[in-house]
Design a protein around this motif. Structure first.
Motif, PDB file in Angstrom:
ATOM      1  N   THR A  59      26.039  57.337  66.168  1.00 36.83           N
ATOM      2  CA  THR A  59      24.722  57.761  65.813  1.00 36.83           C
ATOM      3  C   THR A  59      24.087  56.766  64.887  1.00 36.83           C
ATOM      4  O   THR A  59      23.698  55.732  65.151  1.00 36.83           O
ATOM      5  CB  THR A  59      24.871  59.123  65.552  1.00 36.83           C
ATOM      6  OG1 THR A  59      25.757  59.504  64.201  1.00 36.83           O
ATOM      7  CG2 THR A  59      25.520  60.152  66.630  1.00 36.83           C
ATOM      8  N   ILE A  60      23.871  57.457  63.713  1.00 37.55           N
ATOM      9  CA  ILE A  60      23.060  56.753  62.859  1.00 37.55           C
ATOM     10  C   ILE A  60      23.450  55.463  62.541  1.00 37.55           C
ATOM     11  O   ILE A  60      24.774  54.911  62.668  1.00 37.55           O
ATOM     12  CB  ILE A  60      23.237  57.616  61.306  1.00 37.55           C
ATOM     13  CG1 ILE A  60      22.054  56.833  60.496  1.00 37.55           C
ATOM     14  CG2 ILE A  60      24.417  57.414  60.712  1.00 37.55           C
ATOM     15  CD1 ILE A  60      21.913  57.858  59.357  1.00 37.55           C
ATOM     16  N   SER A  61      22.525  54.331  62.173  1.00 33.36           N
ATOM     17  CA  SER A  61      22.691  53.044  62.297  1.00 33.36           C
ATOM     18  C   SER A  61      23.316  52.365  61.031  1.00 33.36           C
ATOM     19  O   SER A  61      22.705  51.581  60.172  1.00 33.36           O
ATOM     20  CB  SER A  61      21.407  52.174  62.649  1.00 33.36           C
ATOM     21  OG  SER A  61      20.526  52.376  62.003  1.00 33.36           O
ATOM     22  N   ASP A  62      24.680  52.783  60.731  1.00 32.66           N
ATOM     23  CA  ASP A  62      25.318  52.139  59.699  1.00 32.66           C
ATOM     24  C   ASP A  62      26.680  51.914  60.398  1.00 32.66           C
ATOM     25  O   ASP A  62      27.041  52.316  61.452  1.00 32.66           O
ATOM     26  CB  ASP A  62      25.608  52.980  58.186  1.00 32.66           C
ATOM     27  CG  ASP A  62      26.274  54.200  58.443  1.00 32.66           C
ATOM     28  OD1 ASP A  62      26.891  54.639  59.498  1.00 32.66           O
ATOM     29  OD2 ASP A  62      26.436  55.278  57.541  1.00 32.66           O
ATOM     30  N   MET A  63      27.403  51.269  59.777  1.00 35.77           N
ATOM     31  CA  MET A  63      28.903  50.689  60.364  1.00 35.77           C
ATOM     32  C   MET A  63      30.113  51.235  59.664  1.00 35.77           C
ATOM     33  O   MET A  63      29.931  51.646  58.479  1.00 35.77           O
ATOM     34  CB  MET A  63      28.911  49.148  60.253  1.00 35.77           C
ATOM     35  CG  MET A  63      27.818  48.527  60.918  1.00 35.77           C
ATOM     36  SD  MET A  63      28.003  46.456  60.775  1.00 35.77           S
ATOM     37  CE  MET A  63      27.555  46.418  59.057  1.00 35.77           C
ATOM     38  N   ASP A  64      31.020  51.309  60.541  1.00 33.95           N
ATOM     39  CA  ASP A  64      32.337  51.775  59.981  1.00 33.95           C
ATOM     40  C   ASP A  64      33.268  50.971  59.383  1.00 33.95           C
ATOM     41  O   ASP A  64      34.491  51.320  58.745  1.00 33.95           O
ATOM     42  CB  ASP A  64      33.105  52.734  61.283  1.00 33.95           C
ATOM     43  CG  ASP A  64      32.552  53.704  61.633  1.00 33.95           C
ATOM     44  OD1 ASP A  64      32.021  54.674  60.823  1.00 33.95           O
ATOM     45  OD2 ASP A  64      32.461  54.127  62.827  1.00 33.95           O
ATOM     46  N   PHE A  65      32.875  49.600  59.087  1.00 37.38           N
ATOM     47  CA  PHE A  65      33.487  48.535  58.429  1.00 37.38           C
ATOM     48  C   PHE A  65      33.008  48.687  56.955  1.00 37.38           C
ATOM     49  O   PHE A  65      32.011  48.866  56.586  1.00 37.38           O
ATOM     50  CB  PHE A  65      33.096  47.342  58.843  1.00 37.38           C
ATOM     51  CG  PHE A  65      33.017  47.236  60.286  1.00 37.38           C
ATOM     52  CD1 PHE A  65      34.320  47.074  60.948  1.00 37.38           C
ATOM     53  CD2 PHE A  65      31.841  46.932  61.000  1.00 37.38           C
ATOM     54  CE1 PHE A  65      34.472  46.975  62.216  1.00 37.38           C
ATOM     55  CE2 PHE A  65      31.786  46.908  62.330  1.00 37.38           C
ATOM     56  CZ  PHE A  65      33.096  46.566  62.931  1.00 37.38           C
ATOM     57  N   PRO A  66      34.136  48.508  56.125  1.00 38.98           N
ATOM     58  CA  PRO A  66      34.054  48.408  54.654  1.00 38.98           C
ATOM     59  C   PRO A  66      32.898  47.027  54.489  1.00 38.98           C
ATOM     60  O   PRO A  66      32.993  46.207  55.251  1.00 38.98           O
ATOM     61  CB  PRO A  66      35.323  47.965  53.952  1.00 38.98           C
ATOM     62  CG  PRO A  66      36.305  48.533  55.202  1.00 38.98           C
ATOM     63  CD  PRO A  66      35.701  48.353  56.462  1.00 38.98           C
ATOM     64  N   SER A  67      32.318  47.339  53.351  1.00 41.02           N
ATOM     65  CA  SER A  67      31.558  46.156  52.826  1.00 41.02           C
ATOM     66  C   SER A  67      32.345  44.880  52.582  1.00 41.02           C
ATOM     67  O   SER A  67      33.543  44.995  52.489  1.00 41.02           O
ATOM     68  CB  SER A  67      30.673  46.384  51.462  1.00 41.02           C
ATOM     69  OG  SER A  67      29.712  47.488  51.917  1.00 41.02           O
ATOM     70  N   PRO A  68      31.855  43.702  52.650  1.00 40.36           N
ATOM     71  CA  PRO A  68      32.524  42.263  52.356  1.00 40.36           C
ATOM     72  C   PRO A  68      33.543  42.547  51.242  1.00 40.36           C
ATOM     73  O   PRO A  68      32.742  43.061  50.090  1.00 40.36           O
ATOM     74  CB  PRO A  68      31.486  41.270  52.044  1.00 40.36           C
ATOM     75  CG  PRO A  68      30.499  41.937  52.939  1.00 40.36           C
ATOM     76  CD  PRO A  68      30.395  43.299  52.664  1.00 40.36           C
ATOM     77  N   PRO A  69      34.461  41.916  51.211  1.00 38.63           N
ATOM     78  CA  PRO A  69      35.337  42.171  50.012  1.00 38.63           C
ATOM     79  C   PRO A  69      34.690  41.272  48.698  1.00 38.63           C
ATOM     80  O   PRO A  69      35.112  41.489  47.466  1.00 38.63           O
ATOM     81  CB  PRO A  69      36.659  41.099  50.427  1.00 38.63           C
ATOM     82  CG  PRO A  69      36.458  40.525  51.633  1.00 38.63           C
ATOM     83  CD  PRO A  69      35.423  41.197  52.406  1.00 38.63           C
ATOM     84  N   GLN A  70      33.731  40.139  49.147  1.00 40.79           N
ATOM     85  CA  GLN A  70      32.904  39.652  48.005  1.00 40.79           C
ATOM     86  C   GLN A  70      32.022  40.394  47.454  1.00 40.79           C
ATOM     87  O   GLN A  70      31.839  40.312  45.969  1.00 40.79           O
ATOM     88  CB  GLN A  70      32.416  38.483  48.468  1.00 40.79           C
ATOM     89  CG  GLN A  70      33.134  37.392  49.238  1.00 40.79           C
ATOM     90  CD  GLN A  70      33.454  37.671  50.614  1.00 40.79           C
ATOM     91  OE1 GLN A  70      33.289  38.633  51.090  1.00 40.79           O
ATOM     92  NE2 GLN A  70      33.779  36.663  51.443  1.00 40.79           N
ATOM     93  N   VAL A  71      31.615  41.453  47.998  1.00 41.15           N
ATOM     94  CA  VAL A  71      30.796  42.444  47.660  1.00 41.15           C
ATOM     95  C   VAL A  71      31.353  43.536  46.790  1.00 41.15           C
ATOM     96  O   VAL A  71      31.065  43.782  45.392  1.00 41.15           O
ATOM     97  CB  VAL A  71      29.769  43.054  48.441  1.00 41.15           C
ATOM     98  CG1 VAL A  71      29.240  44.247  47.998  1.00 41.15           C
ATOM     99  CG2 VAL A  71      28.901  41.936  49.180  1.00 41.15           C
ATOM    100  N   LEU A  72      32.719  43.666  47.392  1.00 41.91           N
ATOM    101  CA  LEU A  72      33.471  44.815  46.473  1.00 41.91           C
ATOM    102  C   LEU A  72      33.952  44.137  45.078  1.00 41.91           C
ATOM    103  O   LEU A  72      33.803  44.926  44.123  1.00 41.91           O
ATOM    104  CB  LEU A  72      34.734  45.283  47.366  1.00 41.91           C
ATOM    105  CG  LEU A  72      34.152  45.999  48.764  1.00 41.91           C
ATOM    106  CD1 LEU A  72      35.234  46.455  49.475  1.00 41.91           C
ATOM    107  CD2 LEU A  72      33.352  47.172  48.439  1.00 41.91           C
TER     108      LEU A  72
END
Length: 384
Positions: A36-49
């Motif tokens: 549905t809503i337009s976000d993703m089920d993937f974790p954010s990039p490891p560089q961001v984390l």
């Protein structure tokens, strides 16, 4: 080259997640598998984390200023490397969200009752923002140049609200189309607000061209966007805009900092943007290729079962906008089948003013994308 595991499934339930935990709010039933809503089920990039962890370890989260540090410089670098476009960092402004920026700009450039021209089908957030402010939403079909000019020429049309790339269709505007829109806006004295939050997700063979390339040095125009859609951190809040005219830009910043009391941005949003734009380009390229595989899966499955559809993947994004009108399936019946029998939540096209369509979010591990398209095919098979 780093290898990223986009097949990894992360359980998002129990995190106050709109897509998973809030599915009953829109569909009336809990426990549905959501697309549905337009976000993703993937974790954010490891560089961001990693950058977020480092910032958290600092431990002090006092008031911040988006004009200090590397926020604007990172945006400038991203536009130069990704779009071959030079930005003046002084034109960049901060906002808590893209839709908040839109609301502020509409308050600046329109009055209640004024017309705001959009392409149809239309992202439902636009509908809510425009109507909620008492402005009149004026839709023109994507690709209908005559209808666009007709609406922009009306005496009380004040803004062209452009979605570039377009949501929900995933259309990437061509240079010719954008130049014509700029010409019409200048001819009829209409401001342009270009929402470019899907720009980084343009697929192979297509190219996003920022509105800054077509706008003049002055005049009423703005780009509103964020890295949050691309790198999947919308819950950190934070967005940015590019406002060309110095006086209009100063008025926008003044409105945000005084009228709205939003002088201090979210510190973690600044951190995430800087890390994403400077370090996560390779991750994004890998993700786009993975999502393109999901979209190809949807096309293969749909067209094998229903050749009459002839469905092709969108030019941008991870939202499969599917025209089902050739099958003659009533929207209400399809939604009943999907919800009651298949236990999945897929957005009906009517939400965007387009009955007969569905919008299937495949920004997810492939196993989930397979479950979604399989459920859709089974439901359609029973109704045809």
């Amino acid at each position: 080259m780093t290898t990223y595991d986009f097949d990894l499934t992360v359980d998002r339930r129990g995190t106050a997640c709109v897509q998973w935990d809030g599915v009953a709010d829109r569909f009336g039933v809990d426990g549905l598998l959501p697309f549905t809503i337009s976000d993703m089920d993937f974790p954010s990039p490891p560089q961001v984390l990693d950058a977020l962890r480092e910032r958290l370890a600092h431990g002090v989260f006092g008031y911040t200023d988006w004009r200090l540090g590397d926020f604007r410089a990172a945006i400038r670098e991203w536009y130069a490397s990704r779009y071959g476009t030079e930005l003046d960092p002084e034109r960049i402004v901060y906002g808590p969200s893209v839709l908040n920026q839109l609301s502020q700009l509409l308050r600046m450039w329109t009055e209640p009752g004024d017309g705001v021209v959009v392409h149809t089908p239309t992202y439902d957030g636009f509908r809510k923002a425009v109507s909620g402010l008492g402005r009149e939403l004026r839709g023109v079909p994507v690709g209908d140049a005559e209808a666009l000019e007709r609406e922009l020429a009306r005496d009380d049309s004040r803004v062209l609200l452009l979605c570039s790339p377009h949501n929900p269709t995933g259309r990437v505007w061509t240079e010719g189309e954008l130049r014509e829109m700029a010409r019409l806006a200048e001819t009829y004295g209409v401001a342009v607000i270009s929402d470019e939050i899907h720009a980084d997700f343009v697929h192979q063979g297509y190219r996003h061209l920022p509105w800054t390339r077509f706008a003049g040095e002055r005049g009423r125009w703005a780009v509103i966007t964020s890295g949050s859609k691309t790198f999947n951190f919308p819950a950190l809040t934070g967005s940015y805009g590019i406002v060309g005219d110095p006086e209009e830009r100063a008025a926008f910043v003044r409105r945000m900092e005084t009228g709205e009391g939003l002088g201090s941005p979210a510190a973690l949003s600044l951190t995430a943007h800087i890390a994403a734009y400077r370090q996560a380009g390779e991750w994004l390229d890998a993700l786009r290729a993975y999502v393109a595989g999901n979209l190809s899966l949807v096309a293969d499955r749909l067209n094998r079962e229903f050749p009459v559809l002839g469905w092709t993947p969108p030019q941008a994004g991870y939202l499969a906008w599917i025209d089902l009108r050739a099958l003659g399936v009533p929207d209400e019946a399809l939604q009943r089948e999907l919800i009651e029998r298949e236990k999945v939540a897929i957005m009906p096209g009517g939400v965007y003013g387009a009955p007969g369509f569905v919008r299937l979010n495949v920004g997810c591990p492939r196993v989930k994308a397979e479950q979604g398209v399989d459920a859709l095919v089974r439901a359609l098979t029973r109704l045809t």
